[in-house]
Design a protein around this motif. Structure first.
Motif, short mmCIF file in Angstrom:
data_model
loop_
_atom_site.label_atom_id
_atom_site.label_comp_id
_atom_site.label_asym_id
_atom_site.label_seq_id
_atom_site.Cartn_x
_atom_site.Cartn_y
_atom_site.Cartn_z
N VAL A 152 17.77 4.17 2.67
CA VAL A 152 17.81 4.56 4.08
C VAL A 152 18.43 5.93 4.33
O VAL A 152 18.79 6.24 5.46
N SER A 153 18.52 6.76 3.31
CA SER A 153 19.20 8.04 3.48
C SER A 153 18.40 9.06 4.29
O SER A 153 18.95 10.08 4.69
N ALA A 166 5.47 1.53 0.42
CA ALA A 166 5.93 0.55 -0.57
C ALA A 166 5.34 -0.82 -0.30
O ALA A 166 4.99 -1.55 -1.23
N LEU A 167 5.21 -1.18 0.96
CA LEU A 167 4.64 -2.49 1.31
C LEU A 167 3.14 -2.55 1.07
O LEU A 167 2.57 -3.64 1.00
N GLY A 168 2.50 -1.40 0.91
CA GLY A 168 1.06 -1.35 0.68
C GLY A 168 0.64 -2.07 -0.59
O GLY A 168 -0.50 -2.52 -0.70
N ASP A 169 1.54 -2.23 -1.53
CA ASP A 169 1.23 -2.91 -2.78
C ASP A 169 2.17 -4.11 -2.96
O ASP A 169 2.72 -4.34 -4.01
N ILE A 170 2.34 -4.87 -1.90
CA ILE A 170 3.33 -5.93 -1.86
C ILE A 170 3.05 -7.08 -2.81
O ILE A 170 3.95 -7.84 -3.13
N ASP A 171 1.86 -7.22 -3.30
CA ASP A 171 1.57 -8.34 -4.19
C ASP A 171 2.23 -8.19 -5.55
O ASP A 171 2.30 -9.13 -6.31
N GLY A 172 2.76 -6.99 -5.85
CA GLY A 172 3.46 -6.78 -7.12
C GLY A 172 4.91 -7.21 -7.03
O GLY A 172 5.37 -7.68 -5.98
N PRO A 173 5.67 -7.05 -8.12
CA PRO A 173 7.08 -7.43 -8.10
C PRO A 173 7.90 -6.47 -7.25
O PRO A 173 7.45 -5.39 -6.89
N ALA A 174 9.12 -6.86 -6.93
CA ALA A 174 10.03 -6.00 -6.17
C ALA A 174 10.26 -4.72 -6.95
O ALA A 174 10.27 -4.71 -8.17
N THR A 175 10.43 -3.63 -6.22
CA THR A 175 10.64 -2.33 -6.86
C THR A 175 12.07 -1.87 -6.63
O THR A 175 12.71 -2.27 -5.67
N PRO A 176 12.56 -1.01 -7.50
CA PRO A 176 13.91 -0.49 -7.30
C PRO A 176 13.94 0.41 -6.06
O PRO A 176 12.89 0.87 -5.62
N PRO A 177 15.13 0.68 -5.50
CA PRO A 177 15.22 1.54 -4.32
C PRO A 177 14.58 2.90 -4.57
O PRO A 177 14.70 3.46 -5.65
N SER A 178 13.89 3.43 -3.54
CA SER A 178 13.30 4.76 -3.66
C SER A 178 14.41 5.79 -3.54
O SER A 178 15.44 5.55 -2.94
N LYS A 179 14.18 6.92 -4.13
CA LYS A 179 15.20 7.99 -4.10
C LYS A 179 15.00 8.89 -2.91
O LYS A 179 13.98 9.17 -2.47
#
Length: 179
Positions: A152-153, A166-179
């Motif tokens: 949220v920076s 990020a939600l556009g490919d929600i069927d995959g596993p959770a992703t690490p925080p974006s930089k």
């Protein structure tokens, strides 16, 4: 031709001060779905406890989580966005039990940024004094949970754009925080 996907119900989660109440409505607008504010599901007793600086117990949270889950269940197949701290895996499991198919958007940020934001907001019942308990309780999304994490920076519009991508490919596993 690819089939259109059924709209998800997105639970915008994170510790107090990450911007759930700011990002949630922006995300709902971008996705063209309704938004619900988790604070509206709290009982007066819960709000009183938090206003007094007392962290909620799991017992305090159960009816609140169930009410949020019922709202999300009612939006199944239609889509929606609801804010909810959902700090523990067990809370997210409870939401999924009521509303299978929900996905999580975990808003992340370092403690200094979050504390600064909390110190500048007005009219909210959650005091900065409870931030340590929120971070201590937080269990980030696990790889087997449907969801993504977004830092949220940036500005609210930037964070929302990252969330939509990020939600556009929600069927995959959770992703690490974006930089």
């Amino acid at each position: 031709m690819q089939q259109p996907r059924t709209p998800h119900v997105v639970v915008v989660m994170g510790v107090s001060g990450t911007g759930k109440t700011t990002i949630g409505p922006l995300l709902a607008t971008r996705l063209g779905v309704p938004y619900a504010e988790a604070d509206d599901f709290h009982s007066p007793a819960n709000i009183h406890k938090m206003t007094a600086g007392t962290p909620l117990t799991d017992e305090d949270r159960r009816p609140w989580l169930d009410a949020i889950g019922e709202w999300a269940h009612g939006r199944a197949g239609l889509g929606g966005v609801v804010s909810c701290s959902a700090l523990k895996r067990s809370y997210r499991d409870r939401l999924r039990a009521t509303a299978p198919g929900v996905v999580f958007l975990h808003l992340t940020g370092d403690r200094a940024l979050i504390e600064d934001r909390m110190g500048h907001r007005r009219g909210h019942f959650m005091p900065t004094a409870l931030l340590d308990s929120q971070f201590a309780t937080l269990q980030p999304l696990e790889a087997d949970e449907a969801g993504v994490a977004v830092n949220v920076s940036g500005t609210p519009d930037e964070v929302t754009a990252h969330a939509v991508a990020a939600l556009g490919d929600i069927d995959g596993p959770a992703t690490p925080p974006s930089k």
